[in-house]
Design an enzyme around this catalytic site. Structure first.
Site, PDB file in Angstrom:
ATOM      1  N   ASN A 236       0.863  -1.177   0.000  1.00 31.93           N
ATOM      2  CA  ASN A 236       0.000   0.000   0.000  1.00 31.93           C
ATOM      3  C   ASN A 236       0.905   1.235   0.000  1.00 31.93           C
ATOM      4  O   ASN A 236       1.476   1.584   1.028  1.00 31.93           O
ATOM      5  CB  ASN A 236      -0.889  -0.045   1.260  1.00 31.93           C
ATOM      6  CG  ASN A 236      -1.734   1.198   1.407  1.00 31.93           C
ATOM      7  OD1 ASN A 236      -1.844   2.015   0.486  1.00 31.93           O
ATOM      8  ND2 ASN A 236      -2.336   1.353   2.573  1.00 31.93           N
ATOM      9  N   TRP A 237       1.015   1.867  -1.162  1.00 32.81           N
ATOM     10  CA  TRP A 237       1.944   2.999  -1.276  1.00 32.81           C
ATOM     11  C   TRP A 237       1.377   4.260  -0.617  1.00 32.81           C
ATOM     12  O   TRP A 237       2.092   5.236  -0.463  1.00 32.81           O
ATOM     13  CB  TRP A 237       2.233   3.294  -2.749  1.00 32.81           C
ATOM     14  CG  TRP A 237       3.061   2.268  -3.442  1.00 32.81           C
ATOM     15  CD1 TRP A 237       3.464   1.043  -2.960  1.00 32.81           C
ATOM     16  CD2 TRP A 237       3.618   2.376  -4.761  1.00 32.81           C
ATOM     17  NE1 TRP A 237       4.217   0.391  -3.903  1.00 32.81           N
ATOM     18  CE2 TRP A 237       4.332   1.183  -5.018  1.00 32.81           C
ATOM     19  CE3 TRP A 237       3.574   3.354  -5.757  1.00 32.81           C
ATOM     20  CZ2 TRP A 237       5.002   0.963  -6.225  1.00 32.81           C
ATOM     21  CZ3 TRP A 237       4.237   3.141  -6.955  1.00 32.81           C
ATOM     22  CH2 TRP A 237       4.946   1.952  -7.183  1.00 32.81           C
ATOM     23  N   LYS A 238       0.097   4.264  -0.295  1.00 31.52           N
ATOM     24  CA  LYS A 238      -0.542   5.442   0.307  1.00 31.52           C
ATOM     25  C   LYS A 238      -0.294   6.666  -0.585  1.00 31.52           C
ATOM     26  O   LYS A 238      -0.192   6.519  -1.793  1.00 31.52           O
ATOM     27  CB  LYS A 238      -0.047   5.645   1.749  1.00 31.52           C
ATOM     28  CG  LYS A 238      -0.153   4.346   2.561  1.00 31.52           C
ATOM     29  CD  LYS A 238       0.045   4.537   4.027  1.00 31.52           C
ATOM     30  CE  LYS A 238      -0.108   3.187   4.733  1.00 31.52           C
ATOM     31  NZ  LYS A 238      -0.030   3.267   6.171  1.00 31.52           N
TER      32      LYS A 238
ATOM     33  N   HIS B  20      -9.415   1.014   4.784  1.00 28.45           N
ATOM     34  CA  HIS B  20      -8.151   1.232   5.494  1.00 28.45           C
ATOM     35  C   HIS B  20      -8.390   2.180   6.670  1.00 28.45           C
ATOM     36  O   HIS B  20      -9.180   3.116   6.572  1.00 28.45           O
ATOM     37  CB  HIS B  20      -7.104   1.801   4.536  1.00 28.45           C
ATOM     38  CG  HIS B  20      -5.741   1.800   5.141  1.00 28.45           C
ATOM     39  ND1 HIS B  20      -5.329   2.776   6.017  1.00 28.45           N
ATOM     40  CD2 HIS B  20      -4.721   0.912   5.034  1.00 28.45           C
ATOM     41  CE1 HIS B  20      -4.099   2.494   6.430  1.00 28.45           C
ATOM     42  NE2 HIS B  20      -3.709   1.366   5.844  1.00 28.45           N
TER      43      HIS B  20
ATOM     44  N   GLU C 104      -6.800   4.589   7.779  1.00 24.66           N
ATOM     45  CA  GLU C 104      -6.599   6.025   7.479  1.00 24.66           C
ATOM     46  C   GLU C 104      -7.820   6.593   6.765  1.00 24.66           C
ATOM     47  O   GLU C 104      -8.174   7.755   6.956  1.00 24.66           O
ATOM     48  CB  GLU C 104      -5.319   6.202   6.643  1.00 24.66           C
ATOM     49  CG  GLU C 104      -4.078   5.986   7.494  1.00 24.66           C
ATOM     50  CD  GLU C 104      -2.880   5.416   6.756  1.00 24.66           C
ATOM     51  OE1 GLU C 104      -2.836   5.471   5.515  1.00 24.66           O
ATOM     52  OE2 GLU C 104      -1.977   4.896   7.449  1.00 24.66           O
TER      53      GLU C 104
ATOM     54  N   GLU D 223      -5.608  -5.051  10.527  1.00 28.05           N
ATOM     55  CA  GLU D 223      -4.562  -4.055  10.758  1.00 28.05           C
ATOM     56  C   GLU D 223      -4.854  -3.302  12.057  1.00 28.05           C
ATOM     57  O   GLU D 223      -5.609  -2.327  12.061  1.00 28.05           O
ATOM     58  CB  GLU D 223      -4.521  -3.050   9.607  1.00 28.05           C
ATOM     59  CG  GLU D 223      -4.219  -3.677   8.264  1.00 28.05           C
ATOM     60  CD  GLU D 223      -3.639  -2.640   7.299  1.00 28.05           C
ATOM     61  OE1 GLU D 223      -2.476  -2.797   6.924  1.00 28.05           O
ATOM     62  OE2 GLU D 223      -4.346  -1.681   6.969  1.00 28.05           O
TER      63      GLU D 223
ATOM     64  N   GLY E  53       2.374   2.140  10.802  1.00 28.18           N
ATOM     65  CA  GLY E  53       3.324   3.240  10.655  1.00 28.18           C
ATOM     66  C   GLY E  53       4.008   3.634  11.958  1.00 28.18           C
ATOM     67  O   GLY E  53       4.660   4.668  12.039  1.00 28.18           O
TER      68      GLY E  53
ATOM     69  N   SER F 114       3.335  -2.315  10.344  1.00 31.30           N
ATOM     70  CA  SER F 114       4.781  -2.372  10.574  1.00 31.30           C
ATOM     71  C   SER F 114       5.403  -3.733  10.257  1.00 31.30           C
ATOM     72  O   SER F 114       6.305  -4.191  10.963  1.00 31.30           O
ATOM     73  CB  SER F 114       5.123  -1.935  12.005  1.00 31.30           C
ATOM     74  OG  SER F 114       4.700  -0.596  12.222  1.00 31.30           O
TER      75      SER F 114
ATOM     76  N   GLY G  63       2.855  -1.173   4.279  1.00 28.43           N
ATOM     77  CA  GLY G  63       2.919   0.255   3.979  1.00 28.43           C
ATOM     78  C   GLY G  63       4.355   0.684   3.720  1.00 28.43           C
ATOM     79  O   GLY G  63       4.898   0.503   2.629  1.00 28.43           O
ATOM     80  N   GLY G  64       4.998   1.244   4.747  1.00 32.31           N
ATOM     81  CA  GLY G  64       6.344   1.810   4.605  1.00 32.31           C
ATOM     82  C   GLY G  64       7.333   0.914   3.868  1.00 32.31           C
ATOM     83  O   GLY G  64       8.052   1.384   2.969  1.00 32.31           O
TER      84      GLY G  64
HETATM   85  P1  PGA Z   1       2.858   0.161   7.672  1.00 28.18           P
HETATM   86  O1  PGA Z   1       1.412   0.372   7.019  1.00 28.18           O
HETATM   87  O2  PGA Z   1       3.422  -1.118   7.110  1.00 28.18           O
HETATM   88  O3  PGA Z   1       3.655   1.362   7.265  1.00 28.18           O
HETATM   89  O4  PGA Z   1       2.649   0.077   9.158  1.00 28.18           O
HETATM   90  C1  PGA Z   1       0.539  -0.710   6.855  1.00 28.18           C
HETATM   91  C2  PGA Z   1      -0.763  -0.239   6.244  1.00 28.18           C
HETATM   92  O5  PGA Z   1      -1.202   0.867   6.578  1.00 28.18           O
HETATM   93  O6  PGA Z   1      -1.369  -0.940   5.436  1.00 28.18           O
END
Ligand code: PGA
Length: 249
Positions: free
Chosen positions: A9-11, A94, A96, A166, A172, A212, A233-234
């Protein structure tokens, strides 16, 4: 048969040239696991990503969509629009999106319906906040998120649903759920599905863990019997790290 899946997930990261550079790095990586691999760039980069990966096994998926097919929804993108450029899978719910864009179980139920009506696959995200876990409420929160957005569906719909647990406190933050915490929750999710739809559906649905996940912890998390991969994500923004996770099975 449930599948192992690793989705990046590149956000809201990467413009066009960074997208092209990252995809070219991804194409150089060697895959040694059997996992399905996906990346979710932002809307503006879906088409260039799709074109660049046309002959590749990496699937390009969307991070969100609107529930309406078209109309006066300034700034939004529909399932039909995604499909028109070849996108077949969408991430919905998600944390967010829930936290910053007021997405609710009710609006997510409509989005899920719209995606499935368009024969798209859904990666449905949910998870408790730290405050929920502190008072031991995490299973109730997760159960309600799943029930409210998905339990109106017919059993057959679950062939196009992937679940992504999640925990919000792990996204994050560098703080990961322990492999045991992930396994316990995934087993609970499967038992919730079993109670409503029966064992065949519960055993068939892929349940990803997100929060994470990094090259140094993926192997242990993925080794748990009810964890079928990750939403990353990251660590999905660096080709080597992402493929270290893809190959952690
Ligand atoms: P993260 O994000 O790996 O940076 O914690 C995961 C996500 O939001 O899907």
């Amino acid at each position: 048969m449930r599948k192992n899946i690793v989705a990046g997930n590149w956000k809201m990261n990467n413009g066009l040239s960074q997208t092209q550079a990252l995809i070219s790095d991804l194409k150089k990586q060697e895959q040694t696991s059997d996992a399905e691999v996906m990346i979710a760039p932002s809307y503006t980069n879906l088409w260039p990503a799709f074109e660049a990966l046309r002959k590749d096994t990496i699937e390009v998926v969307a991070q969100n969509m609107h529930f309406a097919e078209d109309g006066a929804y300034t700034g939004e993108v529909s399932a039909g629009m995604l499909k028109s450029i070849g996108v077949k899978t969408v991430i919905l719910g998600h944390s967010e999106r829930r936290a910053y864009f007021n997405e609710t179980d009710a609006s997510l139920a409509k989005k899920v319906d719209a995606a499935l009506a368009n024969n798209m696959r859904v990666i449905f995200c949910f998870g408790e906040e730290l405050a929920d876990r502190k008072v031991g409420n995490e299973e109730t929160v997760v159960e309600n998120q799943i029930k409210n957005a998905l339990f109106h569906l017919e059993a057959d719909a679950f062939k196009n649903i992937v679940l992504a647990y999640e925990p919000v406190w792990a996204i994050g933050t560098g703080e990961t759920a322990s492999p045991e915490q992930a396994q316990d929750m995934h087993a609970f999710i499967r038992s919730t599905l079993d109670a409503k739809y029966g064992a065949a559906i519960a055993e068939d649905v892929s349940i990803l863990y997100g929060g994470s996940v990094k090259p140094n912890n993926a192997k242990e998390i993925f080794s748990k019997p009810d964890v079928d991969g990750g939403l990353i994500g990251g660590a999905s923004l660096k080709a080597e790290d992402f493929f270290a996770i893809v190959n952690a099975f």
